[in-house]
Design a protein around this motif. Structure first.
Motif, PDB file in Angstrom:
ATOM      1  N   TYR A 110       3.619   4.948   3.662  1.00 10.90           N
ATOM      2  CA  TYR A 110       3.267   3.796   4.501  1.00 10.90           C
ATOM      3  C   TYR A 110       3.961   2.535   3.983  1.00 10.90           C
ATOM      4  CZ  TYR A 110       0.250   0.121   6.488  1.00 10.90           C
ATOM      5  OH  TYR A 110      -0.231  -0.996   7.121  1.00 10.90           O
ATOM      6  N   TRP A 111       3.927   2.388   2.680  1.00 10.55           N
ATOM      7  CA  TRP A 111       4.536   1.227   2.029  1.00 10.55           C
ATOM      8  C   TRP A 111       6.044   1.196   2.292  1.00 10.55           C
ATOM      9  CZ3 TRP A 111       4.489   0.502  -4.054  1.00 10.55           C
ATOM     10  CH2 TRP A 111       4.934  -0.780  -4.364  1.00 10.55           C
ATOM     11  N   PHE A 112       6.659   2.363   2.155  1.00  7.53           N
ATOM     12  CA  PHE A 112       8.114   2.395   2.370  1.00  7.53           C
ATOM     13  C   PHE A 112       8.441   2.081   3.837  1.00  7.53           C
ATOM     14  CE2 PHE A 112      12.396   4.350   2.610  1.00  7.53           C
ATOM     15  CZ  PHE A 112      12.990   3.549   1.642  1.00  7.53           C
ATOM     16  N   GLY A 113       7.570   2.513   4.744  1.00  8.29           N
ATOM     17  CA  GLY A 113       7.741   2.174   6.165  1.00  8.29           C
ATOM     18  C   GLY A 113       7.739   0.661   6.350  1.00  8.29           C
ATOM     19  N   ILE A 114       6.828  -0.004   5.635  1.00  3.08           N
ATOM     20  CA  ILE A 114       6.767  -1.474   5.707  1.00  3.08           C
ATOM     21  C   ILE A 114       8.081  -2.065   5.202  1.00  3.08           C
ATOM     22  CG2 ILE A 114       5.658  -3.516   4.706  1.00  3.08           C
ATOM     23  CD1 ILE A 114       3.029  -1.891   4.647  1.00  3.08           C
ATOM     24  N   CYS A 115       8.557  -1.519   4.097  1.00  7.42           N
ATOM     25  CA  CYS A 115       9.817  -2.029   3.511  1.00  7.42           C
ATOM     26  C   CYS A 115      10.963  -1.891   4.507  1.00  7.42           C
ATOM     27  CB  CYS A 115      10.166  -1.265   2.233  1.00  7.42           C
ATOM     28  SG  CYS A 115       9.072  -1.632   0.888  1.00  7.42           S
ATOM     29  N   LYS A 116      11.000  -0.739   5.162  1.00  2.64           N
ATOM     30  CA  LYS A 116      12.100  -0.511   6.123  1.00  2.64           C
ATOM     31  C   LYS A 116      12.016  -1.523   7.267  1.00  2.64           C
ATOM     32  CE  LYS A 116      11.895   4.088   6.671  1.00  2.64           C
ATOM     33  NZ  LYS A 116      12.337   5.461   6.981  1.00  2.64           N
ATOM     34  N   GLY A 117      10.801  -1.746   7.753  1.00  6.27           N
ATOM     35  CA  GLY A 117      10.605  -2.712   8.835  1.00  6.27           C
ATOM     36  C   GLY A 117      11.012  -4.116   8.400  1.00  6.27           C
TER      37      GLY A 117
END
Lengths: 237, 263
Positions: A110-117
Motif C-alpha cells: 500500500y505504501w509503495f502504491g502511495i509512493c508511485k502515485g
C-alpha cells in the motif's frame, strides 16, 4: 584510570551499539519488530506510539532504496526521492487513519502504491513552482502544487491550522482529532471520559458545528485552508 | 447562515446513512442551493482542517526523527572511533603490562637484588670443609637447610669476630626467604657498623628489604641517604633505583591501585 575506562566504554557503547540499533542500521532485525496490524494500531494513536511507528517505517532502508530506484527511473534526483518518501509516510499515516487502507495487501505494498502515485504527480507538476489557488470553490481538488505536505512545516500554514483549531476548547479539539482518525464514538467516549456514546456524539456535533461556524465567519482563513487542502489532494490523488 | 439546520443531513450524507432517495434529494440541493453548497463546503473544510492538523503532526514527528538521524555519526567515523578505541586500549594495556612487569616493588627488588659475595661458600674453596661456624651456617643455607643455617649462625656470639658477618648472613637468609621484618631486625643494627664496607652493604640491603616489604617511603629515605654519599659503593645503584621509584610508570601503577604496588 578505572573511572576513565568505564566512562569511555560506556560512551563507546552508547554511540556504537545503542545508537546503532536505535537508528535502524540493522534493518533486518528491527523491521521484524512490528507486524502490519501492530503498526496500524500505533499509527492510529498519537505521541509516542506514532513516533515508534514512524521510526520503524523510516528506518526501513530497503524500502527507501526501492523508492529511490523508482524515482530515478522517472529521471528524479535523490532529493526528489527523499521528498516523495517523506510525503508518502505522511500520506500513509493519513490513509490508515482515514481507513483508506483496506488491509487487503501488505502495508508496504500500500505504501509503495502511495509512493508511485506521489512520484507520478510530482513529475507531472514539476513545472508548477508557485501556488495557483483554485477559482472553483466547489472543486477542492484542483492540482496546483509540487510537494504539498512539505508546506505543513511552514510557519504560515501552521498558523492557519492553529488559528482554526485554537477556537475550540482543548477537549473539543481532542475529540474532533480522534474522530477524524476514525475512532468510534464508544472509543472516544472511553478515551475522553464521556458518560456514554450518545454524549460523545452530541459533543462531537457541537464541536464540529463550532468549527464550521468559525470557518464561515472567517472567509480569509477558509480560503487559505481550501488552498492548502487542494495542495494536499494534488499530491495524493 | 444557520448551520445547525444543515448539519445533521450533511453528517448523515458523509457517513453514507441516507437512503437512495434522500441522497439524491440532497445531492440535487447541493447543486442548486448555494446555502446547502456552502454548508457542505464548510463541513468538508472542517474535516480538512482536522486532517491537515494530523498531517502536520506526522510531518513534524518525521522531521524530528530524521534530524536525530542526521546528527548520528556516519559509519566510517564510527569505525575510526572503534579503531582509535582499540589502539587506545591496546596502548593502555601494553603500558600497564610494561609498568607492572618493571615497576612494582617486587619487580624493582628482583632487578636490583644480587646475592652478596659474603653469602657465597665458594670463598672457602672447592671441596674444602667449612672451618668456621659462619661457613658452616652458610653451607647449610646453600644446601637449603635454612632452619639449621639460622640455628648455626645464631650461635655466634657478639665477641666472635665473625659476629657481624653472621648477622649480615642472617639478614640475607631472611630477605631471600621473604621474611622482611626479620631481615630488618638483623640488617638495621649493621648500618651503624664500624666496618664501613659492611655498613654500606647493610644500608643497601636495608633499602631493598624495605622495598620488598612494601615500605616504599622508608626505602626511598635509605636510597636518598646512599645516593647522597658519592663515596658509597652503592651510590649509583641507589640513585638509579630512586629514579625508577619516582618515574611515571611507577606513578601509573601507584595511582591506579591507590597504594604502593607490592604485587
Amino acid at each position: 584510570m578505572a573511572a576513565f575506562f568505564c566512562v569511555y566504554t560506556a560512551l563507546l557503547e552508547k554511540f556504537l551499539i545503542f545508537d546503532y540499533f536505535l537508528t535502524r542500521q540493522h534493518t533486518i532485525w528491527m523491521n521484524g519488530m512490528y507486524t502490519d496490524d501492530q503498526l496500524i494500531e500505533l499509527i492510529r494513536k498519537d505521541g509516542d506510539a506514532l513516533e515508534r511507528a514512524l521510526r520503524h517505517l523510516n528506518g526501513d532502508k530497503a524500502f527507501r532504496e526501492r523508492v529511490l530506484q523508482h524515482v530515478v527511473r522517472y529521471g528524479g534526483s535523490r532529493e526528489d526521492a527523499e521528498e516523495i518518501y517523506n510525503s508518502s509516510l505522511v500520506t500513509l499515516v493519513s490513509g490508515i487513519r482515514q481507513q483508506h487502507y483496506a488491509q487487503k495487501g501488505s502495508l508496504h505494498a500500500y505504501w509503495f502504491g502511495i509512493c508511485k502515485g506521489l512520484c507520478s504527480n510530482h513529475f507531472r507538476s514539476k513545472g508548477f513552482k508557485q501556488l495557483v489557488p483554485t477559482e472553483d470553490e466547489h472543486a477542492l481538488d484542483t492540482p496546483n502544487w509540487e510537494t504539498p505536505d512539505r508546506l505543513l512545516l511552514k510557519e504560515e500554514v501552521k498558523t492557519i491550522l492553529l488559528d482554526v483549531l485554537s477556537q475550540l476548547s482543548e477537549k473539543c479539539r481532542e475529540l474532533l482529532l480522534l474522530w477524524s482518525k476514525s475512532y468510534s464514538m464508544s472509543e472516544i467516549a472511553e478515551a475522553l471520559n464521556y458518560a456514554d456514546e450518545d454524549s460523545a456524539k452530541n459533543r462531537r456535533r457541537n464541536c464540529h458545528l463550532s468549527l464550521m461556524k468559525y470557518l464561515n465567519e472567517h472567509p480569509m482563513i477558509k480560503q487559505e485552508l481550501k488552498d492548502l487542502w487542494n495542495w494536499k489532494n494534488t499530491s495524493t490523488n | 447562515m444557520e448551520l445547525e439546520k444543515y448539519f445533521d443531513q450533511l453528517d448523515a450524507y458523509h457517513y453514507g446513512r441516507l437512503t437512495g432517495a434522500e441522497k439524491e434529494a440532497l445531492e440535487s440541493r447541493l447543486q442548486s442551493d448555494p446555502e446547502w453548497k456552502e454548508a457542505w463546503n464548510l463541513y468538508r473544510l472542517s474535516l480538512a482542517a482536522l486532517e491537515l492538523q494530523q498531517d502536520a503532526t506526522v510531518r513534524k514527528t518525521l522531521e524530528k526523527i530524521q534530524q536525530e538521524k542526521g546528527r548520528i555519526t556516519p559509519l566510517n567515523r564510527r569505525l575510526m572511533a572503534v579503531a582509535a578505541a582499540v589502539i587506545l586500549i591496546v596502548c593502555m594495556t601494553g603500558s600497564w603490562w610494561y609498568a607492572w612487569e618493571n615497576y612494582t616493588n617486587q619487580a624493582l627488588y628482583q632487578a636490583n637484588y644480587s646475592v652478596p659475595a659474603e653469602m657465597n661458600p665458594a670463598r672457602m674453596g672447592a671441596g674444602e670443609a667449612a672451618s668456621t661456624t659462619l661457613d658452616r651456617g652458610l653451607e647449610a643455607f646453600q644446601n637449603k637447610e635454612t632452619e639449621q643455617a639460622v640455628e648455626i649462625l645464631e650461635t655466634i656470639s657478639p665477641d666472635n669476630p665473625e659476629y657481624e658477618n653472621a648477622r649480615f648472613a642472617l639478614g640475607q637468609i631472611f630477605l631471600q626467604t621473604g621474611k622482611a621484618e626479620k631481615a630488618i631486625q638483623y640488617l638495621s643494627p649493621l648500618t651503624g657498623s664500624a666496618s664501613t664496607a659492611l655498613a654500606a652493604k647493610a644500608e643497601w640491603y636495608m633499602a631493598l628489604t624495605l622495598l620488598q616489604s612494601g615500605k616504599s617511603n622508608e626505602c626511598v629515605e635509605w636510597l636518598q641517604k646512599i645516593a647522597s654519599d658519592p663515596e658509597h659503593p652503592y651510590q649509583e645503584k641507589a640513585e638509579e633505583l630512586w629514579r625508577k621509584m619516582d618515574n611515571l610508570w611507577r606513578k601509573l601503577i601507584t595511582s591506579f591501585r591507590g597504594t604502593t604496588p607490592t604485587r
